[in-house]
Design a protein around this motif. Structure first.
Motif, mmCIF file in Angstrom:
data_model
loop_
_atom_site.group_PDB
_atom_site.id
_atom_site.type_symbol
_atom_site.label_atom_id
_atom_site.label_comp_id
_atom_site.label_asym_id
_atom_site.label_seq_id
_atom_site.Cartn_x
_atom_site.Cartn_y
_atom_site.Cartn_z
ATOM 1 N N GLU A 102 -16.836 19.854 6.086
ATOM 2 C CA GLU A 102 -16.678 19.466 4.678
ATOM 3 C C GLU A 102 -15.512 18.500 4.500
ATOM 4 O OE1 GLU A 102 -18.518 20.287 2.057
ATOM 5 O OE2 GLU A 102 -19.734 22.019 2.704
ATOM 6 N N SER A 103 -14.447 18.681 5.278
ATOM 7 C CA SER A 103 -13.279 17.805 5.149
ATOM 8 C C SER A 103 -13.580 16.385 5.594
ATOM 9 C CB SER A 103 -12.096 18.376 5.935
ATOM 10 O OG SER A 103 -12.244 18.191 7.334
ATOM 11 N N TYR A 104 -14.640 16.208 6.374
ATOM 12 C CA TYR A 104 -15.084 14.872 6.780
ATOM 13 C C TYR A 104 -16.205 14.348 5.891
ATOM 14 C CZ TYR A 104 -12.300 14.983 11.050
ATOM 15 O OH TYR A 104 -11.256 14.997 11.949
ATOM 16 N N GLY A 105 -16.434 15.001 4.757
ATOM 17 C CA GLY A 105 -17.433 14.531 3.807
ATOM 18 C C GLY A 105 -18.852 14.914 4.153
ATOM 19 N N ILE A 106 -19.028 15.938 4.981
ATOM 20 C CA ILE A 106 -20.355 16.379 5.400
ATOM 21 C C ILE A 106 -20.666 17.710 4.729
ATOM 22 C CG2 ILE A 106 -21.820 17.006 7.359
ATOM 23 C CD1 ILE A 106 -19.841 15.484 9.161
ATOM 24 N N SER A 107 -21.817 17.799 4.085
ATOM 25 C CA SER A 107 -22.245 19.063 3.521
ATOM 26 C C SER A 107 -22.554 20.038 4.650
ATOM 27 C CB SER A 107 -23.496 18.867 2.656
ATOM 28 O OG SER A 107 -24.116 20.103 2.401
ATOM 29 N N SER A 108 -21.863 21.169 4.659
ATOM 30 C CA SER A 108 -22.097 22.137 5.732
ATOM 31 C C SER A 108 -23.505 22.719 5.643
ATOM 32 C CB SER A 108 -21.054 23.254 5.679
ATOM 33 O OG SER A 108 -21.082 23.927 4.444
ATOM 34 N N ASP A 109 -24.045 22.848 4.432
ATOM 35 C CA ASP A 109 -25.419 23.335 4.288
ATOM 36 C C ASP A 109 -26.409 22.346 4.911
ATOM 37 O OD1 ASP A 109 -24.596 25.618 2.979
ATOM 38 O OD2 ASP A 109 -24.878 24.772 0.970
#
Length: 264
Positions: free
Chosen positions: A126-133
């Motif tokens: 998430e901190s890299y702008g990626i949705s974990s879902d």
């Protein structure tokens, strides 16, 4: 700012020799950051203020691993430390098990990403702008490819540059601990990054005091043969640093909203 000075002498006269750091130098050893950028920024400020107040010929800023995962801003922590520079203060970075897993994922190793996500990788992604879902829903190859696109090459190179141990006089800094009874040159990387038992309950003299993170403690765990400094920043909000200065030990601690407080 509050500091607690601990005289590490074990008595006078014919008692055991107190452990000392490297002559003429000071070490600041920081516990597991786990993506807690606010605490890290405050603790660095305390360390810099301490160094200004107590100048020393040579000083080291040692991170004992697990900079990433679990907390809210792994990417921010990596960028902050990758670009950190302070005259007279040399950063030393040691690898933890979380850096190891992250690099294995980015290298494309199969069967690793699910475990990484379950143990703090979701927050890192998430901190890299990626949705974990989204990451969980993708096939493994596509999820790895997405991570590799989003994580800067400079971050990967920085994490790959970390060492496993740092010797400082009578102290050894390491992420998890050591295998009791084995000389340092025979320690395995797996133990240095992952071990808990039998290290945590061993009472023997290792030939140095092991300063480590990896295992969360409510407050600094200071024993004759080891010092645990992972105060669970992502969970408790407290990030702690051990200061080794000659034969003395002190501790600095910071939270996201307080400059410092005395550790007990």
């Amino acid at each position: 700012m509050f500091l607690r000075k601990l005289l590490s002498g074990l008595g006078g006269g014919s008692g055991p020799k107190a452990p000392h750091g490297k002559p003429g130098a000071r070490a600041y050893a920081v516990g597991d950051v786990h993506g807690c950028l606010a605490q890290l920024d405050r603790l660095i400020g305390l360390i810099e203020a301490d160094l200004d107040a107590r100048p020393v010929r040579e000083a080291f800023l040692v991170f004992v691993g697990d900079l990433i995962d679990r907390g809210p801003d792994s990417a921010g922590v990596i960028e902050r430390l990758r670009t950190y520079s302070r005259p007279g203060l040399k950063p030393i970075f040691l690898s933890g098990n979380h850096e190891e897993y992250f690099l294995r994922v980015l290298a494309g190793e199969r069967g690793v990403i699910d475990n990484w996500l379950d143990y703090g990788g979701r927050e890192c992604a998430e901190s890299y702008g990626i949705s974990s879902d989204q990451l969980v829903a993708l096939p493994e190859d596509q999820a790895i490819a997405l991570l590799r696109r989003q994580v800067p090459d400079a971050h990967r190179r920085f994490l790959k540059s970390f060492g496993d141990t740092f010797r400082f006089g009578d102290y050894l800094f390491v992420h998890a601990g050591i295998r009791p009874g084995l000389p340092l040159e025979r320690q395995t990387r797996a133990d240095l990054r992952w071990i808990r038992e039998p290290f945590l309950h061993d009472t023997g003299d290792h030939g140095f005091v092991v300063v480590h993170g990896h295992t969360i403690v409510d407050s600094v765990e200071e024993l004759p043969n080891r010092i645990g400094i992972d105060t669970g920043a992502y969970r408790s909000g407290v990030l702690t640093a051990l200061v080794v200065d000659g034969g003395e030990r002190r501790f600095l601690s910071a939270t996201a909203d307080k400059d410092a407080f005395e550790t007990t």
